[in-house]
Design a protein around this motif. Structure first.
Motif, PDB file in Angstrom:
ATOM      1  N   ALA A  23       0.838  -1.195   0.000  1.00 13.70           N
ATOM      2  CA  ALA A  23       0.000   0.000   0.000  1.00 13.70           C
ATOM      3  C   ALA A  23       0.877   1.250   0.000  1.00 13.70           C
ATOM      4  O   ALA A  23       2.035   1.230   0.436  1.00 13.70           O
ATOM      5  CB  ALA A  23      -0.926   0.018   1.215  1.00 13.70           C
ATOM      6  N   VAL A  24       0.308   2.342  -0.490  1.00 10.48           N
ATOM      7  CA  VAL A  24       0.957   3.654  -0.473  1.00 10.48           C
ATOM      8  C   VAL A  24       0.482   4.403   0.762  1.00 10.48           C
ATOM      9  O   VAL A  24      -0.717   4.417   1.066  1.00 10.48           O
ATOM     10  CB  VAL A  24       0.600   4.458  -1.738  1.00 10.48           C
ATOM     11  N   LEU A  25       1.390   5.031   1.471  1.00  7.15           N
ATOM     12  CA  LEU A  25       1.033   5.745   2.688  1.00  7.15           C
ATOM     13  C   LEU A  25       0.671   7.191   2.388  1.00  7.15           C
ATOM     14  O   LEU A  25       1.452   7.950   1.812  1.00  7.15           O
ATOM     15  CB  LEU A  25       2.188   5.713   3.683  1.00  7.15           C
ATOM     16  N   LYS A  26      -0.527   7.580   2.799  1.00  6.82           N
ATOM     17  CA  LYS A  26      -1.001   8.961   2.675  1.00  6.82           C
ATOM     18  C   LYS A  26      -0.780   9.657   4.012  1.00  6.82           C
ATOM     19  O   LYS A  26      -1.212   9.173   5.061  1.00  6.82           O
ATOM     20  CB  LYS A  26      -2.481   8.983   2.306  1.00  6.82           C
ATOM     21  N   TYR A  27      -0.103  10.797   3.979  1.00  3.18           N
ATOM     22  CA  TYR A  27       0.229  11.498   5.210  1.00  3.18           C
ATOM     23  C   TYR A  27      -0.162  12.974   5.115  1.00  3.18           C
ATOM     24  O   TYR A  27      -0.452  13.490   4.038  1.00  3.18           O
ATOM     25  CB  TYR A  27       1.727  11.367   5.507  1.00  3.18           C
TER      26      TYR A  27
END
Length: 214
Positions: A23-27
């Protein structure tokens, strides 16, 4: 006590869910967490073809403070600018990492001063340590005798791979002055030569394999 119980339940579940997904981390903070949109799909395709993984071709996006991160053994984070973790974000990310998760942070240029500060919220007592050239992550699938390869030139600095170790386990990898993600992107995006893209993808496969097996 309730939060501890919830953490233990999530930890037990995460061992079994999406065993080989990414998964890609959204911050928060305004940094472009969404940069390099073709990078992970290309890396996933490469891994499925070359190291026999079974990763879903389209990576999901998860927010750093969400319990959804516990569904993925490997999370990728990138960007160029500011990063901000709230206290709740930091606690969630810490729990994810100490329960078996792995985070790869690839500095797309300009991220380093922000992420190093925010990681202190996650592990106040841990420091990023540069990995030696003979660390197993550089040889898990493909051999990189000189350590992290240089993919894109920015400030003329050498590429460096830093890790956070929790109880002896590498839980986080920070790749700096390398720009692996740019090398994973479609060739037309940066016009990288095929041999450079191959190095980037091979190193990415090393990271994935190491994370899945350790």
């Amino acid at each position: 006590m309730k939060r501890v119980a919830q953490f233990l339940i999530i930890s037990l579940i995460c061992v079994h869910i999406n065993a080989q997904d990414i998964a890609v981390l959204k911050y928060k903070g305004g940094g472009d967490w969404y940069s390099n949109p073709t990078a992970l799909p290309n890396l996933i395709s490469f891994c499925n073809e070359r190291i026999n993984t079974k990763i879903k071709s389209k990576p999901e996006t998860v927010e750093v403070g969400s319990s959804d991160i516990f569904q993925y053994p490997f999370i990728h984070m990138t960007g160029h600018g500011n990063v901000f973790f709230s206290d709740e974000d930091a606690e969630n990310l810490r729990n994810y990492l100490i329960s078996g998760g792995f985070l790869h942070i690839d500095d797309n240029y300009g991220m380093q001063p922000f992420i190093t500060k925010e990681l202190k919220k996650v592990f106040p007592d841990l420091d990023l340590i540069e990995l030696p050239k003979d660390h197993p992550i550089f040889n898990s699938a493909f051999s990189f005798k000189n350590g992290l390869p240089k993919i894109h030139e920015h400030d003329g600095k050498r590429p460096q791979a830093f890790g956070l170790f929790y109880e002896g386990r590498l839980v986080l990898l920070f790749t700096y002055e390398c720009d692996l993600g740019d090398g994973w992107e479609d060739q037309v995006v940066h016009n990288d030569p095929e041999d450079v893209r191959e190095k980037a993808l091979q190193m990415g496969a090393n990271i994935v394999k190491y994370a899945f097996e350790n």
